[in-house]
Design an enzyme around this catalytic site. Sequence first.
Site: not given
Length: 395
Positions: A22, A78, A80, A82, A144, A163, A191, A224
């Site tokens: 992040h 998701h 995001e 990554d 999230h 996530d 996390y 992850h």
Amino acid sequence: MIEIKKDIYWAGIKDWGLRVFHGHELSTHRGSTYNAYIIRDEKTVLVDTVWDPYKEEFAEKLDKHIGLKNIDMIVINHVETDHSGALEYIMEKIPDTPIYCTKNGAEAIRRHFHKDWNINVVKTGDRVKTGKYELVFVEMQMIHWPDSMLTYVDGANLVLSNDAFGQHYSAMFLFNDQVDNCELYQEAIKYYANILTPFSSLIKKKIEQIKSMNLTIDMIAPSHGVIWRENPLQIIDKYYEWSQDYSEDFVVIIYDTMYDATKTMAYAIGQGLLNKGVPYKMFRSSVSDSSDIITEVFRSKGIIVGSCTVNNTVLRSISGLLGEIKGLRFKNKLAASFGSYGWSGEAPKKISQELEEAGFKVPLKPIGIKYRPDSDELDQCVEFGEKFAEEILKG
Ligand code: FEO
């Protein structure tokens, strides 16, 4: 690629060298992984991708093992980057491939990539048959991001949770029963504390919803870290526990200091906690890892924060940390503040105000000491620690 279930493969990337995430907001002492999955059924499905810097390596791996042209559909749990960072690179090669995601995922894909791809919006309970398996989608809104979802592979009893239940943890092996579980849980709770704390009430409700769906789950594969294969429900149970104003029996003292007067106060306050049998951990904020401090704040029953006063305010490491603490919206924790000062002495009061605004209960008046504490004033600090301990022990 590594087979995790019959005809289902981990196709991710291990990022052993990652130390910040992040941007520079979150420390990742043990690296991370970007877990993507391939289901080779009558349809070949790619579930999620990897972070942009690894897009070429990822695409080469997929091409070598399955042939990119053989991918029939892509699930984006998701957006995001990554997890979606390699999507554009893959779609350049197979531009007509349908993408499955939530309604918010469709919006996020449009806003990230500005492309006119074949996007299929799914919602909780929607199913897509791939052959012997069937994908079941469960929206995870705000767990999230607004777009988040998980994909359950019916027939394989497998949850691809993105996530949720993940850890920034790169390990030699892929499964929870193969790694050091102390390390695993350190990373799992870190996390949760640093990323998921604000969404705890949603997480609790979502876990209750998932349980009510009566899915048979014998593996949870996040995006992850390692995959929960041995007793996979343990991490769901842990999330349920963490989502309900979680705390352990200790206090965290966080301070920063210029000439050690505030440090001396911190140590005396610690003595007060000890006198009452309340364990504590202590961090000097300017030389500590803030993600690790946040993890300990999450685990604690209460925090005591100290700074000397400079330019009518607090030292910058304390200021930054208070901002982060406020954003994470911790619940049901106590707090107090202290600090030395030369003339104006605003810092302890400001800290208490900010902690109250952040949702902490602040039962004691802040304690400020002019310049350097003498022995009577150190006794006051010890007493301050004892009083805070009594508040903690009241429960
Ligand atoms: Fe691992 Fe929300 O991205």
